[in-house]
Structure formats: C-alpha cells, structure tokens
Design a protein around this motif. Structure first.
Motif, PDB file in Angstrom:
ATOM      1  N   ALA A 103       0.832  -1.212   0.000  1.00 16.62           N
ATOM      2  CA  ALA A 103       0.000   0.000   0.000  1.00 16.62           C
ATOM      3  C   ALA A 103       0.861   1.256   0.000  1.00 16.62           C
ATOM      4  CB  ALA A 103      -0.955   0.002   1.189  1.00 16.62           C
ATOM      5  N   SER A 104       1.960   1.211  -0.767  1.00 17.76           N
ATOM      6  CA  SER A 104       2.910   2.318  -0.811  1.00 17.76           C
ATOM      7  C   SER A 104       2.873   3.028  -2.159  1.00 17.76           C
ATOM      8  CB  SER A 104       4.330   1.809  -0.553  1.00 17.76           C
ATOM      9  OG  SER A 104       4.460   1.323   0.766  1.00 17.76           O
ATOM     10  N   PHE A 105       2.982   4.325  -2.122  1.00 15.02           N
ATOM     11  CA  PHE A 105       2.962   5.180  -3.297  1.00 15.02           C
ATOM     12  C   PHE A 105       4.303   5.911  -3.341  1.00 15.02           C
ATOM     13  CE2 PHE A 105       2.126   9.111  -5.558  1.00 15.02           C
ATOM     14  CZ  PHE A 105       1.133   8.843  -6.485  1.00 15.02           C
ATOM     15  N   GLU A 106       5.104   5.623  -4.354  1.00 15.17           N
ATOM     16  CA  GLU A 106       6.430   6.227  -4.485  1.00 15.17           C
ATOM     17  C   GLU A 106       6.422   7.232  -5.624  1.00 15.17           C
ATOM     18  OE1 GLU A 106      11.126   4.946  -5.203  1.00 15.17           O
ATOM     19  OE2 GLU A 106       9.513   3.466  -5.446  1.00 15.17           O
ATOM     20  N   PHE A 107       7.150   8.333  -5.463  1.00  9.49           N
ATOM     21  CA  PHE A 107       7.151   9.357  -6.503  1.00  9.49           C
ATOM     22  C   PHE A 107       8.496  10.067  -6.583  1.00  9.49           C
ATOM     23  CE2 PHE A 107       6.251  11.680  -2.658  1.00  9.49           C
ATOM     24  CZ  PHE A 107       6.935  12.875  -2.820  1.00  9.49           C
ATOM     25  N   GLY A 108       8.701  10.729  -7.727  1.00 14.05           N
ATOM     26  CA  GLY A 108       9.818  11.636  -7.915  1.00 14.05           C
ATOM     27  C   GLY A 108       9.317  12.801  -8.737  1.00 14.05           C
ATOM     28  N   ILE A 109       9.808  14.016  -8.461  1.00 13.48           N
ATOM     29  CA  ILE A 109       9.328  15.185  -9.196  1.00 13.48           C
ATOM     30  C   ILE A 109      10.492  16.104  -9.562  1.00 13.48           C
ATOM     31  CG2 ILE A 109       7.156  15.122  -7.908  1.00 13.48           C
ATOM     32  CD1 ILE A 109       8.009  17.781  -6.606  1.00 13.48           C
ATOM     33  N   SER A 110      10.241  16.971 -10.534  1.00 13.76           N
ATOM     34  CA  SER A 110      11.156  18.075 -10.831  1.00 13.76           C
ATOM     35  C   SER A 110      10.320  19.286 -11.214  1.00 13.76           C
ATOM     36  CB  SER A 110      12.124  17.711 -11.966  1.00 13.76           C
ATOM     37  OG  SER A 110      11.445  17.630 -13.210  1.00 13.76           O
ATOM     38  N   ILE A 111      10.875  20.458 -10.974  1.00  8.20           N
ATOM     39  CA  ILE A 111      10.230  21.723 -11.322  1.00  8.20           C
ATOM     40  C   ILE A 111      11.218  22.539 -12.148  1.00  8.20           C
ATOM     41  CG2 ILE A 111       9.112  23.815 -10.471  1.00  8.20           C
ATOM     42  CD1 ILE A 111       7.639  21.208  -9.752  1.00  8.20           C
ATOM     43  N   ASP A 112      10.739  23.130 -13.245  1.00  2.00           N
ATOM     44  CA  ASP A 112      11.575  23.988 -14.067  1.00  2.00           C
ATOM     45  C   ASP A 112      12.227  25.058 -13.187  1.00  2.00           C
ATOM     46  OD1 ASP A 112      12.011  26.546 -15.691  1.00  2.00           O
ATOM     47  OD2 ASP A 112      11.594  25.107 -17.288  1.00  2.00           O
ATOM     48  N   ASP A 113      13.514  25.306 -13.411  1.00  2.00           N
ATOM     49  CA  ASP A 113      14.251  26.252 -12.564  1.00  2.00           C
ATOM     50  C   ASP A 113      13.576  27.618 -12.494  1.00  2.00           C
ATOM     51  OD1 ASP A 113      17.265  25.056 -11.978  1.00  2.00           O
ATOM     52  OD2 ASP A 113      16.335  24.228 -13.774  1.00  2.00           O
ATOM     53  N   ARG A 114      13.000  28.083 -13.591  1.00  2.00           N
ATOM     54  CA  ARG A 114      12.370  29.403 -13.621  1.00  2.00           C
ATOM     55  C   ARG A 114      11.071  29.446 -12.828  1.00  2.00           C
ATOM     56  NH1 ARG A 114      12.095  29.544 -19.971  1.00  2.00           N
ATOM     57  NH2 ARG A 114      11.543  27.393 -19.419  1.00  2.00           N
ATOM     58  N   TRP A 115      10.523  28.275 -12.481  1.00  2.00           N
ATOM     59  CA  TRP A 115       9.237  28.232 -11.784  1.00  2.00           C
ATOM     60  C   TRP A 115       9.355  27.701 -10.368  1.00  2.00           C
ATOM     61  CZ3 TRP A 115       4.807  30.352 -13.564  1.00  2.00           C
ATOM     62  CH2 TRP A 115       4.844  30.796 -14.892  1.00  2.00           C
ATOM     63  N   GLN A 116      10.557  27.521  -9.894  1.00  2.00           N
ATOM     64  CA  GLN A 116      10.753  27.084  -8.515  1.00  2.00           C
ATOM     65  C   GLN A 116      10.454  28.232  -7.554  1.00  2.00           C
ATOM     66  OE1 GLN A 116      14.672  25.309  -8.162  1.00  2.00           O
ATOM     67  NE2 GLN A 116      14.279  23.881  -9.840  1.00  2.00           N
ATOM     68  N   ARG A 117      10.023  27.862  -6.345  1.00  2.00           N
ATOM     69  CA  ARG A 117       9.674  28.820  -5.289  1.00  2.00           C
ATOM     70  C   ARG A 117       8.461  29.689  -5.664  1.00  2.00           C
ATOM     71  NH1 ARG A 117      14.921  28.261  -5.748  1.00  2.00           N
ATOM     72  NH2 ARG A 117      15.061  29.969  -7.257  1.00  2.00           N
ATOM     73  N   ARG A 118       7.598  29.131  -6.517  1.00  2.00           N
ATOM     74  CA  ARG A 118       6.379  29.855  -6.900  1.00  2.00           C
ATOM     75  C   ARG A 118       5.114  29.034  -6.612  1.00  2.00           C
ATOM     76  NH1 ARG A 118       7.668  32.678 -12.682  1.00  2.00           N
ATOM     77  NH2 ARG A 118       5.582  33.525 -12.277  1.00  2.00           N
ATOM     78  N   GLY A 119       5.267  27.964  -5.839  1.00  2.00           N
ATOM     79  CA  GLY A 119       4.117  27.164  -5.438  1.00  2.00           C
ATOM     80  C   GLY A 119       3.807  25.994  -6.341  1.00  2.00           C
ATOM     81  N   VAL A 120       4.564  25.834  -7.425  1.00  2.00           N
ATOM     82  CA  VAL A 120       4.296  24.735  -8.359  1.00  2.00           C
ATOM     83  C   VAL A 120       4.569  23.386  -7.703  1.00  2.00           C
ATOM     84  CG1 VAL A 120       4.979  23.669 -10.545  1.00  2.00           C
ATOM     85  CG2 VAL A 120       4.741  26.162 -10.385  1.00  2.00           C
ATOM     86  N   GLY A 121       5.703  23.278  -7.012  1.00  2.00           N
ATOM     87  CA  GLY A 121       6.060  22.007  -6.369  1.00  2.00           C
ATOM     88  C   GLY A 121       5.048  21.597  -5.323  1.00  2.00           C
ATOM     89  N   ALA A 122       4.603  22.550  -4.506  1.00  2.00           N
ATOM     90  CA  ALA A 122       3.619  22.236  -3.467  1.00  2.00           C
ATOM     91  C   ALA A 122       2.304  21.778  -4.085  1.00  2.00           C
ATOM     92  CB  ALA A 122       3.395  23.462  -2.584  1.00  2.00           C
ATOM     93  N   ALA A 123       1.854  22.463  -5.137  1.00  2.00           N
ATOM     94  CA  ALA A 123       0.600  22.080  -5.791  1.00  2.00           C
ATOM     95  C   ALA A 123       0.700  20.684  -6.391  1.00  2.00           C
ATOM     96  CB  ALA A 123       0.253  23.097  -6.874  1.00  2.00           C
ATOM     97  N   LEU A 124       1.835  20.388  -7.010  1.00  2.00           N
ATOM     98  CA  LEU A 124       2.011  19.079  -7.629  1.00  2.00           C
ATOM     99  C   LEU A 124       2.079  17.983  -6.580  1.00  2.00           C
ATOM    100  CD1 LEU A 124       2.342  17.505 -10.218  1.00  2.00           C
ATOM    101  CD2 LEU A 124       4.786  18.073 -10.221  1.00  2.00           C
ATOM    102  N   LEU A 125       2.767  18.241  -5.468  1.00  2.00           N
ATOM    103  CA  LEU A 125       2.849  17.237  -4.402  1.00  2.00           C
ATOM    104  C   LEU A 125       1.480  16.975  -3.778  1.00  2.00           C
ATOM    105  CD1 LEU A 125       6.124  17.747  -2.335  1.00  2.00           C
ATOM    106  CD2 LEU A 125       5.367  15.719  -3.562  1.00  2.00           C
ATOM    107  N   ARG A 126       0.689  18.014  -3.604  1.00  2.00           N
ATOM    108  CA  ARG A 126      -0.662  17.802  -3.055  1.00  2.00           C
ATOM    109  C   ARG A 126      -1.511  16.975  -4.022  1.00  2.00           C
ATOM    110  NH1 ARG A 126       0.013  23.461  -1.429  1.00  2.00           N
ATOM    111  NH2 ARG A 126       0.383  23.515   0.834  1.00  2.00           N
ATOM    112  N   ASN A 127      -1.338  17.209  -5.318  1.00  2.00           N
ATOM    113  CA  ASN A 127      -2.068  16.423  -6.306  1.00  2.00           C
ATOM    114  C   ASN A 127      -1.654  14.957  -6.249  1.00  2.00           C
ATOM    115  OD1 ASN A 127      -2.147  15.454  -9.488  1.00  2.00           O
ATOM    116  ND2 ASN A 127      -3.947  16.625  -8.842  1.00  2.00           N
TER     117      ASN A 127
END
Length: 204
Positions: free
Chosen positions: A104-128
């Motif tokens: 029952a484990s969910f594993e993931f890896g993510i990346s965010i474009d350098d120009r869009w880091q620290r703008r909430g994209v990573g948090a939104a994607l992780l919540r999704n």
C-alpha cells in the motif's frame, strides 16, 4: 500485485490553483509528449537534473523516455504540470509515480523547471500526488532525494513529511508520511470518485 488500471487514472485535465492566483494544469503524459518532455529535461539546470535523477544526466535515455510516456508499464505513471504562457503550453514540472498494492505504498519523484521554482508549483504538484495516492488506497507516500537537495527537503518538510535514512544509499534521504485513504479529505474531485469506486469494489 494488483495491476493499476488506466481507469484509475482519469485522463481529463485537472486545474490547480497556485498561491499567486495562476492556474496549473496537470495531466498524464501521452506517447506523443516524448519530444517536448525531453526538451524540458534538457533545459533543466545541471543541478536540477542531478537532483531529479540522483546523478549526472543530460537527458533521459531513449529507453527511459519511452517508459515515461507509456502509462501503466510496470505500474508506473508520469504526469506533466503545464501553464499557458503567451498562448503556448509550457511544461513547468513533472512527476513520475507508482503504487505497490502489496505494501500500500505510493512512491514518486518530481522536478520543477528552474524558472518556476519557489512559486508554489512544487507544493501544488505534491498535493495532487497525495490525492492520487489516497484514491489508489495507499497508506504511505514517499520519495527519495539527495541529502544536498535543500529545496526538496524544505518543501517536503513544509508539507508534513518525516525524514529517515534511505535503506540502501547513504547519500539519499527518504521522506514519507502516512495516508488514510478512507477518511482523508481528497481535494481533487476526480480522485475522490476513484477512491469511492475502489472502496465499493472492495466491499463487493
């Protein structure tokens, strides 16, 4: 292991609201996304690619790219996060994930474009991704990152992940948190419906 079904992964587009009021669109990667996805990886900074792939890599090898764009192979799926910029769809982030029914484990890896880091994209994607994990019946969501990846560690800590040693590699840290797939509020309507359907099937 129970194989994941494409019906467990809605193909429709999901729109997520960013903290600055912008809209982030998340969808499954399709076979014809290979070229644009490869361009995205090539444009990442060397540091961002190193953090994403846990080592030096200038682009995805052909075989790995093929796996990225074919949903469901080995129970792995990829999504891209896009925004409309001056009338063009631009990839600003991506994620790859898999669900293992036995644990029952969910594993993931993510990346965010350098120009869009620290703008909430990573948090939104992780919540999704948390929505997807809960809908699939996961009781645990986790990822691995380099100990030097302060941005990912900071984001995971902000979203309530706990940290521990990686079982096989001292250079990595594992971050994870529990999920209650039955009682957790799933903010993504489509994934909530998928969770309810899966629970109903389990009862039958």
């Amino acid at each position: 292991m129970t194989a994941l079904r494409l019906s467990d992964h809605p193909h429709h587009i999901e729109h997520l609201r960013l903290r600055d009021g912008g809209t982030l669109t998340v969808r499954l990667v399709a076979p014809d996304d290979g070229e644009v996805l490869q361009r995205y990886f090539r444009k990442l900074s060397m540091v961002s690619r190193h953090n994403r792939f846990l080592g030096a890599m200038s682009e995805l090898p052909a075989g790995e790219l093929d796996r990225f764009v074919h949903a469901g192979e080995n129970d792995r799926f990829s999504v891209i996060a896009v925004m409309m910029i001056e009338g063009h769809e631009i990839i600003v982030g991506e994620a790859r994930y898999g669900f293992e029914a036995a644990s029952a484990s969910f594993e993931f890896g993510i990346s965010i474009d350098d120009r869009w880091q620290r703008r909430g994209v990573g948090a939104a994607l992780l919540r999704n991704l948390g929505c997807r994990a809960a809908a699939l019946g996961a009781t645990r969501i986790f990822g691995d990152t380099l100990r030097s990846n302060a941005a990912m560690i900071g984001l995971a800590r902000k979203l309530g992940f706990a940290f521990g040693r990686h079982p096989d590699d001292w250079k990595l840290v594992r971050f994870e948190k529990p999920i209650d797939p039955v009682h957790q509020e799933i903010p993504c309507a489509s994934w909530k419906r998928a969770a309810e359907r899966r629970m109903a099937e389990a009862v039958v």
